[in-house]
Design a protein around this motif. Structure first.
Motif, PDB file in Angstrom:
ATOM      1  N   PRO A  31       0.838  -1.208   0.000  1.00 23.31           N
ATOM      2  CA  PRO A  31       0.000   0.000   0.000  1.00 23.31           C
ATOM      3  C   PRO A  31       0.868   1.250   0.000  1.00 23.31           C
ATOM      4  O   PRO A  31       1.963   1.276   0.574  1.00 23.31           O
ATOM      5  N   LEU A  32       0.384   2.291  -0.651  1.00 20.88           N
ATOM      6  CA  LEU A  32       1.127   3.551  -0.681  1.00 20.88           C
ATOM      7  C   LEU A  32       0.978   4.264   0.655  1.00 20.88           C
ATOM      8  O   LEU A  32      -0.057   4.143   1.330  1.00 20.88           O
ATOM      9  N   PRO A  33       1.988   5.002   1.068  1.00 24.48           N
ATOM     10  CA  PRO A  33       1.919   5.718   2.350  1.00 24.48           C
ATOM     11  C   PRO A  33       0.743   6.686   2.382  1.00 24.48           C
ATOM     12  O   PRO A  33       0.500   7.441   1.429  1.00 24.48           O
ATOM     13  N   ALA A  34       0.018   6.684   3.491  1.00 24.92           N
ATOM     14  CA  ALA A  34      -1.180   7.516   3.610  1.00 24.92           C
ATOM     15  C   ALA A  34      -0.843   8.996   3.639  1.00 24.92           C
ATOM     16  O   ALA A  34      -1.653   9.836   3.235  1.00 24.92           O
ATOM     17  N   ALA A  55       0.097  13.850  -2.909  1.00 27.51           N
ATOM     18  CA  ALA A  55       0.425  14.063  -4.323  1.00 27.51           C
ATOM     19  C   ALA A  55      -0.417  13.132  -5.166  1.00 27.51           C
ATOM     20  O   ALA A  55      -0.760  12.017  -4.750  1.00 27.51           O
ATOM     21  N   GLU A  56      -0.771  13.590  -6.349  1.00 26.05           N
ATOM     22  CA  GLU A  56      -1.471  12.765  -7.319  1.00 26.05           C
ATOM     23  C   GLU A  56      -0.409  12.131  -8.216  1.00 26.05           C
ATOM     24  O   GLU A  56       0.171  12.792  -9.074  1.00 26.05           O
ATOM     25  N   LEU A  57      -0.142  10.860  -7.953  1.00 29.61           N
ATOM     26  CA  LEU A  57       0.943  10.194  -8.672  1.00 29.61           C
ATOM     27  C   LEU A  57       0.501   9.799 -10.078  1.00 29.61           C
ATOM     28  O   LEU A  57      -0.615   9.309 -10.284  1.00 29.61           O
ATOM     29  N   ARG A  58       1.389  10.014 -11.030  1.00 36.48           N
ATOM     30  CA  ARG A  58       1.157   9.476 -12.359  1.00 36.48           C
ATOM     31  C   ARG A  58       1.321   7.953 -12.294  1.00 36.48           C
ATOM     32  O   ARG A  58       1.926   7.415 -11.373  1.00 36.48           O
ATOM     33  N   SER A  59       0.824   7.255 -13.300  1.00 34.42           N
ATOM     34  CA  SER A  59       0.830   5.792 -13.262  1.00 34.42           C
ATOM     35  C   SER A  59       2.248   5.245 -13.137  1.00 34.42           C
ATOM     36  O   SER A  59       2.501   4.307 -12.360  1.00 34.42           O
ATOM     37  N   GLU A  68       8.223  19.295   2.442  1.00 37.16           N
ATOM     38  CA  GLU A  68       7.177  20.090   3.079  1.00 37.16           C
ATOM     39  C   GLU A  68       5.903  20.108   2.240  1.00 37.16           C
ATOM     40  O   GLU A  68       4.785  20.128   2.775  1.00 37.16           O
ATOM     41  N   LYS A  69       6.079  20.082   0.918  1.00 32.60           N
ATOM     42  CA  LYS A  69       4.924  20.138   0.023  1.00 32.60           C
ATOM     43  C   LYS A  69       4.185  18.805  -0.041  1.00 32.60           C
ATOM     44  O   LYS A  69       2.941  18.764   0.027  1.00 32.60           O
ATOM     45  N   PHE A  70       4.923  17.692  -0.183  1.00 34.23           N
ATOM     46  CA  PHE A  70       4.293  16.409  -0.439  1.00 34.23           C
ATOM     47  C   PHE A  70       4.183  15.509   0.795  1.00 34.23           C
ATOM     48  O   PHE A  70       3.395  14.559   0.790  1.00 34.23           O
ATOM     49  N   ALA A  71       4.951  15.786   1.845  1.00 33.42           N
ATOM     50  CA  ALA A  71       4.908  14.937   3.046  1.00 33.42           C
ATOM     51  C   ALA A  71       5.096  15.801   4.288  1.00 33.42           C
ATOM     52  O   ALA A  71       6.129  15.731   4.965  1.00 33.42           O
ATOM     53  N   PRO A  72       4.112  16.628   4.614  1.00 34.85           N
ATOM     54  CA  PRO A  72       4.272  17.552   5.739  1.00 34.85           C
ATOM     55  C   PRO A  72       4.442  16.853   7.091  1.00 34.85           C
ATOM     56  O   PRO A  72       4.899  17.482   8.056  1.00 34.85           O
ATOM     57  N   SER A  73       4.128  15.579   7.172  1.00 28.11           N
ATOM     58  CA  SER A  73       4.312  14.866   8.448  1.00 28.11           C
ATOM     59  C   SER A  73       5.790  14.576   8.731  1.00 28.11           C
ATOM     60  O   SER A  73       6.149  14.260   9.876  1.00 28.11           O
ATOM     61  N   LEU A  74       6.632  14.704   7.743  1.00 28.05           N
ATOM     62  CA  LEU A  74       8.070  14.518   7.952  1.00 28.05           C
ATOM     63  C   LEU A  74       8.676  15.789   8.528  1.00 28.05           C
ATOM     64  O   LEU A  74       8.326  16.902   8.119  1.00 28.05           O
TER      65      LEU A  74
END
Length: 824
Positions: free
Chosen positions: A362-365, A369-373, A436-442
């Motif tokens: 599973p991808l990290p919750a 980001a909206e990942l491309r395929s 900061e943009k894609f993983a603010p929990s880090l």
């Protein structure tokens, strides 16, 4: 003329033995040279005057010669004119004579000839193994069963066979038909002569097509051609398939011992010989006794990764444990694996590997980001690999989102402890912004200030420390004390030279999983790939000297496609490479053109004079003077662009700078923005006053530009403040997003086209909405044209080893000197 100065007529005649039976059952012998019947003394003198291969009969004013075949001298001493073979010795003597008839023409009377049979004109392919040197392949004919083997179309016309009275046979050969059939066979065979061996693999191909190999059907286009081996007839097995291979595995701490082999058609091949054959590209293995075991394409392909990873340790062939995936690939193809008493240990080792392939993680919750395929597929690959492997290389094209995929991995591992990101100084701030943009929990912690050591004392889960390669080299002892869950090396080509302090420092940092990011994992030679893989998957490629011997020298020195394919198969589980053209077809087109700029007359003369002087200076230099040769080449490269680069006081024009300003003016008038790259910052500085004179607004960035200023310059260009952005290739080729530009100009070609591609990707990346025009300016008639020719070689290694990632090969001093002396 003879020794007295008188004319001497030289004639060549055919040597002939005539045998006739008597009423008493004896056999009388006559020796003829042409029409002359020779007496016993004639034969003795002719043998004395001649040589091992020549029969010389001296007559007044004449010298008569006859060809003397091997073995004939002894027979002629016994069988002279007037000789009589007693009846009781006739059977044995006739056996000798019929064998001699392969080389000396015979004429027997009707009583001795026996039964006449039809001569067989069909050629025979007679093979003689020379071991590792190949196989001699000769065309012969055997016109009569159990008779002599002769060259097609060559005398004698009559041949005889048989020893006893009731078994004698003779035939009259059709020499013209023999030549016709032999010519058809030679046209079908590979070009060769009778004394030059063919490679064994080529001979096996022939035998397969002739249906002479086990289980093969005859090629309908093959000529009538029988096959026989000189000496023992060699067997050729049917093709061994994966199912014919049984491997016993003995797991050790970091090692997988291998034994076993192939058993097929009563022939055995041990695993050592099998893996060696596959590594070298052989399609067969020669076993004891000279028989050959063929290897099917399926077996070679399934074992290729294992063959590339295999090496000997403590006298046993095996694989490093990190190459376990190679054995699973073989098992999936049908190879039988058996760990015996170690089965539980083996299953434990590969359970995570099998699970990673069977389950999609599973991808990290927390990834916003909206990942491309392809980005989702890449992240899933990273997460699956991280469950069992020590590391990997993500080698996507620039601009496809390697940073975003890496952040997903950091999020996945974040609950288990801190992570370390190492990047060039110029892109460290970009990592902070992207996290900061894609993983603010880090919690991103820059590690660069004077009191940075204090930061390491309070690390926790979800912490990501970002630092530079230079600081890692200075603080390696402190950083090596931390138990990092993940180590990310951005622009990992920074450690391509394993001998540098930078690379050695990075190798000392412990981590549960190491991710290397690089669009150009090999910039000059395959040794750089070894350095990156040694950090990602230690031990996979073996010690560096072994790697050079097994892969680097054969691939770079000899262009060995088989070794290149083996290397690609070995690293494939740990390297992911996608190209924009394949995964991002929505990107606008990239149009690449090479414009050859003619030099003015004064520039040409100056270039030629300097080139001649430099070529004379480096002539004869050896490998120890590599720096001197490279320095001379650099001067020529600079001179190709502007004389002022090597002589600031020069007043010569610069055709290349003039053309660059023309292009930039045209682009500006069309409303386009352009990036201009050069390896020489001094060339960019020469361009600046010309741009001011043309009133073209520009910005400038090189390796000395501070990181905060870099970010500001990028922002200004992206906002449309300048039409032209001048960038040094090294400093501006990575870590920048400059999608406002719709044109790119490369002022001077670099050895490796992938480095140029990486720079071009500052503009041609996700977010670009316009087609990107790329122009390479190359000074005509200079060393730049030769550098451009090398690009094809670089891309060949790219496609062969990394399937898109960059590859290159070093040039020797001799090759570099040739660039100077080519006469351009």
């Amino acid at each position: 003329l003879d020794s007295r100065g008188e004319a001497l007529w030289v004639e060549q005649h055919e040597l002939l033995l005539e045998l006739a039976s008597t009423t008493a059952g004896d056999v009388e012998v006559q020796v003829r040279l042409g029409a002359e019947v020779l007496t016993g003394p004639d034969v003795v003198r002719a043998l004395q005057h001649g040589s091992d291969r020549l029969f010389v009969l001296m007559r007044p004013g004449r010298l008569r010669l006859g060809r003397l075949p091997p073995g004939a001298r002894t027979a002629l001493r016994l069988l002279t004119t007037g000789s009589v073979i007693p009846a009781d010795l006739v059977p044995d003597t006739m056996a000798l004579i019929t064998r001699l008839g392969q080389r000396i023409p015979l004429r027997l009377d009707d009583a001795l000839r026996g039964t006449q049979v039809d001569a067989d004109p069909r050629p025979i392919l007679r093979l003689q193994s020379l071991g590792e040197h190949g196989v001699l392949a000769r065309l012969v004919v055997q016109p009569i069963f159990n008779g002599p083997r002769l060259r097609p179309g060559e005398h004698p016309r009559e041949v005889y066979a048989g020893h006893s009275d009731d078994a004698r046979m003779w035939a009259e050969r059709d020499l013209e038909k023999e030549l016709e059939l032999a010519a058809a066979a030679r046209a079908w065979l590979p070009p060769h002569d009778d004394e030059s061996p063919l490679p064994t693999a080529v001979v096996i191909d022939l035998l397969e097509r002739l249906g002479a190999a086990e289980g093969e059907e005859r090629d309908p286009t093959a000529p009538e051609l029988r096959v026989e081996w000189a000496g023992r007839n060699r067997r050729i097995s049917r093709p061994a398939k994966p199912q014919d291979l049984r491997l016993q595995i003995t797991p050790a701490r970091d090692w997988l011992g291998l034994s076993g082999g192939v058993q097929i058609d009563g022939l055995n091949v041990e695993i050592d010989d099998l893996l060696t054959a596959i590594l070298t590209g052989a399609r067969y293995v020669e076993v004891e006794g000279g028989d050959l075991v063929r290897l099917s394409a399926e077996l070679r392909e399934s074992l290729s990764p294992a063959a590339a990873a295999a090496r000997a340790r403590d006298g046993q062939r095996g694989l490093p444990s990190v190459a376990a995936a190679a054995l699973l690939a073989a098992e999936a193809a049908g190879v039988q694996l058996d760990a015996g008493a170690h089965q539980r240990d083996w299953e434990r080792r590969i359970s995570a590997l099998r699970a990673s392939r069977a389950n999609t993680p599973p991808l990290p919750a927390g990834l916003r980001a909206e990942l491309r395929s392809y980005q989702r597929a890449g992240l899933e690959w990273l997460l699956g690999l991280a469950s069992w492997a020590p590391g990997c290389v993500l080698a996507d094209d620039m601009g496809l989102g390697k940073t975003l995929q890496s952040i997903g991995l950091l999020l996945h591992h974040a609950p288990h402890g801190p992570a370390l990101v190492v990047a060039p100084t110029s892109v460290c701030d970009n990592w902070r912004a992207e996290c900061e943009k894609f993983a603010p929990s880090l919690r991103v912690l820059p590690y660069r200030d004077r009191n940075r050591a204090e930061l390491l004392a309070d690390l926790d889960a979800n912490d990501v420390v970002v630092t530079s390669y230079d600081i890692v080299q200075r603080d390696v002892e402190q950083l090596a004390e931390i138990g990092w869950t993940t180590l990310v090396l951005d622009e990992a080509q920074a450690i391509k030279n394993a001998a540098t302090g930078r690379a050695k420092s990075v190798m000392q940092i412990p981590a549960d999983f190491t991710l290397l990011l690089s669009g150009t994992p090999v910039e000059n030679h395959l040794g750089e790939l070894w350095s990156l893989m040694q950090r990602a998957v230690p031990g996979l490629l073996g010690p560096i000297e072994q790697f050079r011997e097994r892969f680097q020298r054969p691939v770079e020195g000899a262009g060995d496609a088989e070794r290149r394919a083996n290397l690609a198969a070995l690293i494939r589980p740990f390297v992911l490479r996608r190209r924009k053209v394949d995964v991002a077809p929505e990107l606008p087109a990239r149009i690449v053109t090479t414009e050859r700029v003619p030099l003015s007359g004064p520039e040409q003369r100056n270039y030629q004079n300097v080139r001649d002087a430099l070529a004379a200076r480096v002539s004869g230099l050896g490998e120890g003077q590599r720096f001197e040769v490279l320095s001379a080449i650099t001067r020529l490269r600079q001179l190709s662009s502007a004389a002022q680069l090597i002589d600031p006081s020069s007043e010569l024009p610069s055709s290349k700078l003039d053309r660059a300003v023309e292009l930039l003016t045209e682009l500006w008038e069309e409303g386009q923005s352009c990036l201009v790259f050069s390896q020489f910052t001094s060339l960019l500085r020469l361009l600046e006053p010309r741009l001011k004179e043309a009133r073209l607004p520009f910005l400038y960035l090189d390796g000395g530009t501070p990181a905060p200023e870099r970010a500001q310059l990028v922002k200004r260009f992206q906002s449309g403040e300048a039409a032209v952005f001048l960038l040094s290739l090294k400093a501006g080729g990575t870590g920048l997003n400059l999608t406002r530009a719709s044109a790119v100009i490369h002022m001077d070609p670099w050895w490796n086209p992938a480095v140029e591609d990486q720079a071009t990707d500052r503009a041609h990346r996700i977010g670009q909405t316009q087609p990107v025009t790329v122009v390479r300016l190359v000074a005509a008639g200079t060393i730049e044209e030769q550098i451009l020719e090398l690009h094809a070689t670089k891309r060949e290694l790219v496609d062969g080893v990394l399937a898109g990632a960059d590859g290159g090969q070093s040039l020797s001093v001799r090759e570099l000197t040739a660039l100077l002396s080519s006469g351009l």
